[in-house]
Design an enzyme around this catalytic site. Structure first.
Site, short mmCIF file in Angstrom:
data_model
loop_
_atom_site.label_atom_id
_atom_site.label_comp_id
_atom_site.label_asym_id
_atom_site.label_seq_id
_atom_site.Cartn_x
_atom_site.Cartn_y
_atom_site.Cartn_z
N ARG A 101 -0.93 45.08 14.03
CA ARG A 101 0.04 45.73 13.15
C ARG A 101 1.36 44.98 13.10
O ARG A 101 1.75 44.36 14.10
CB ARG A 101 0.33 47.15 13.63
N THR A 102 2.01 45.04 11.93
CA THR A 102 3.33 44.41 11.81
C THR A 102 4.34 45.23 12.59
O THR A 102 4.50 46.42 12.35
CB THR A 102 3.78 44.38 10.33
N LEU A 103 5.02 44.60 13.54
CA LEU A 103 6.03 45.31 14.31
C LEU A 103 7.44 44.85 13.95
O LEU A 103 8.36 45.65 13.92
CB LEU A 103 5.78 45.10 15.81
#
Lengths: 236, 263
Positions: free
Chosen positions: A13-15
């Site tokens: 996931r993009t954090l």
């Protein structure tokens, strides 16, 4: 092996963003839409890339400008290329206008946000189709709207106030460019991630033109800057 | 042992380490600006005081008096800006009595910055200090931690970006009084209409050599538009059936005999 700190899913996931572009500013004018964006790609606090084209044409009638994560913008361009390709394959004489592209992008951004894996961008989408001008924006959480002038990031704080005051219907091309340059100059002075190398993109019924990169003139010769503490020696 | 006790600050740091989310630096609702023009300094401010999302005071005064020739705009915690400007204003007066001279802007600057620095940013006052003294016109910004800048034009508060965009595009050196007032009013209006933390009216203060003009409510761009022309009347009041008055204290007459102070 059991990962106690975070699940494997977290690494998918993009954090946070890594290489980012700063503000994009767009306005409607007499013949169509004008967009402005600088060419900087920052890597945190380093100015890593100085020739990043953050504005691209989409199909025959639209133009997109992006701020935020550059790799996600490149991914969005792949989605859009596929969208336009499938549209062309229908070969039915119709082609997606800016309204349709904006709607598509909104769905993509919002659905990614709902899966906690956003495309970390704020986008400006403008275009002209059948004489109708369209200018909209959508960001990483799916917030979208259209207006006569839009901006992303710092542009919202520094440029929108100027545009609210000085934008009017039927700006000529020269007036529009001057207005955008005024906005970009303020951004250059006050946004630390701005660079003095920008492009202006124009879209009209005839088509898209993206200018060659150029720089803005800046003024640093205020008397108070030359000698700030005159009459107040020792202060700072 | 006197002085400020930093014990609670240590506690706060410990809590942050334990995972408490501390509120970030709040640029509380305000737009304040200052600029130097040909003959002196012009200060401007909006008039909205907020308590979170609520407008607590629609028409407060953010331009504070420091000395006859020095005024100070304040953003941040209202109590802090009020207290710190009041305190330094008093100190300046005593200093004027002591020296027999007009106060200098750098004096006010030094008092304010050393007070704020010694409180390490806990006194949340962000100030735009301007004035004209025997060495000329001066304009400074003072940050809550005690750092200062000397500038030809300055903005502070949550509306500072909206106001700064006006200044950066339109400021020129050596403006006349009217041009300066117009630009300050434009910058504050930009804050009022583009920033949610700022609103209501525009206050302006023009300081020149030997003279100051405090233009309270120079602009009122947010008038109350919709008032019922019929006025408000309330239907039949409650009927009074019967009245009885019971005094809560017995009224006693005191007759004085002899000398009052007889011992």
């Amino acid at each position: 092996m059991n990962n106690l700190i975070g699940s494997d899913a977290d690494s998918q996931r993009t954090l946070y963003p890594y290489v980012t572009g700063t503000s994009v500013v767009g306005i409607k004018y007499k013949d169509g839409i004008l967009l402005a964006a600088d060419m900087g790609g920052s890597y945190g606090s380093t100015l890593r890339y100085k020739t990043v084209e953050r504005m691209k044409s989409v199909g025959k009638h639209s133009i997109i400008g992006a701020s935020g994560e550059i790799s996600d913008f490149q991914e969005i361009m792949r989605y859009l290329d596929e969208l336009i390709l499938y549209d062309n394959m229908w070969d039915d004489g119709n082609s997606f206008g800016p309204k349709e592209v904006h709607n598509y992008l909104t769905r993509v951004m919002y659905n990614r946000r709902n899966k906690f894996n956003p495309l970390w961008n704020s986008l400006v989408l403008g275009g002209v189709k059948n004489g109708q001008k369209y200018l909209g924006t959508v960001n990483m959480i799916g917030v979208h709207y259209e207006d006569n002038h839009v901006a992303t990031g710092f542009g919202n704080h520094l440029s929108r106030p100027i545009l609210r005051d000085e934008w009017h219907e039927n700006l000529t091309f020269e007036e529009g460019v001057k207005l955008l340059e005024k906005c970009m100059r303020v951004l250059l002075y006050r946004d630390r991630s701005a660079v003095n190398k920008l492009q202006i993109a124009k879209i009209t019924e005839e088509g898209v033109t993206i200018s060659q990169p150029y720089s803005l003139k800046t003024f640093w010769n205020f008397a108070a800057f030359q000698n700030p503490t005159v009459g107040a020696e020792g202060s700072w | 042992m006197g002085g400020f006790s930093f014990d609670l600050c240590k506690r706060n740091e410990m809590l942050v380490q334990k995972g408490l989310k501390q509120p970030s630096f709040l640029k509380t609702g305000t737009t304040i600006v200052g600029l130097i023009f040909r003959d002196g300094v012009i200060l401007g401010a909006d008039t909205r005081a907020t308590e979170g999302p609520i407008v607590a005071d629609k028409n407060c005064e953010k331009i504070h008096y420091m000395a006859p020739n020095i005024y100070c705009c304040g953003a941040g915690t209202a109590a802090d800006t009020e207290a710190v400007t009041d305190m330094v204003s008093s100190q300046l007066k005593l200093h004027r009595y002591h020296t027999g001279r007009e106060s200098k802007v750098v004096t006010a600057l030094t008092h304010l910055k050393s007070h704020l620095f010694s409180y390490q940013g806990h006194v949340q006052a962000a100030l735009v200090l301007g004035g004209v003294d025997m060495t000329g016109p001066h304009l400074h910004t003072i940050y809550p931690h005690g750092s200062t800048d000397t500038l030809p034009f300055a903005t502070m508060g949550s509306g500072s970006l909206a106001a700064m965009s006006v200044f950066e595009s339109k400021y020129r050196e050596g403006m006349s009084r009217d041009e300066g007032i117009k630009l300050v009013a434009e910058a504050i209006s930009s804050g009022i209409f583009n920033d949610l933390g700022s609103g209501s009216n525009v206050d302006i203060c023009v300081i020149t050599k030997g003279k100051r003009e405090y233009l309270r409510n120079y602009l009122l761009p947010n008038p109350r538009m919709y008032i019922s022309e019929k006025g408000y009347s309330f239907s039949k009041k409650t009927e009074v059936l019967f009245t009885k008055i019971t005094p809560l204290r017995e009224v006693v007459e005191v007759i004085e005999v002899g000398d009052a102070m007889e011992e």
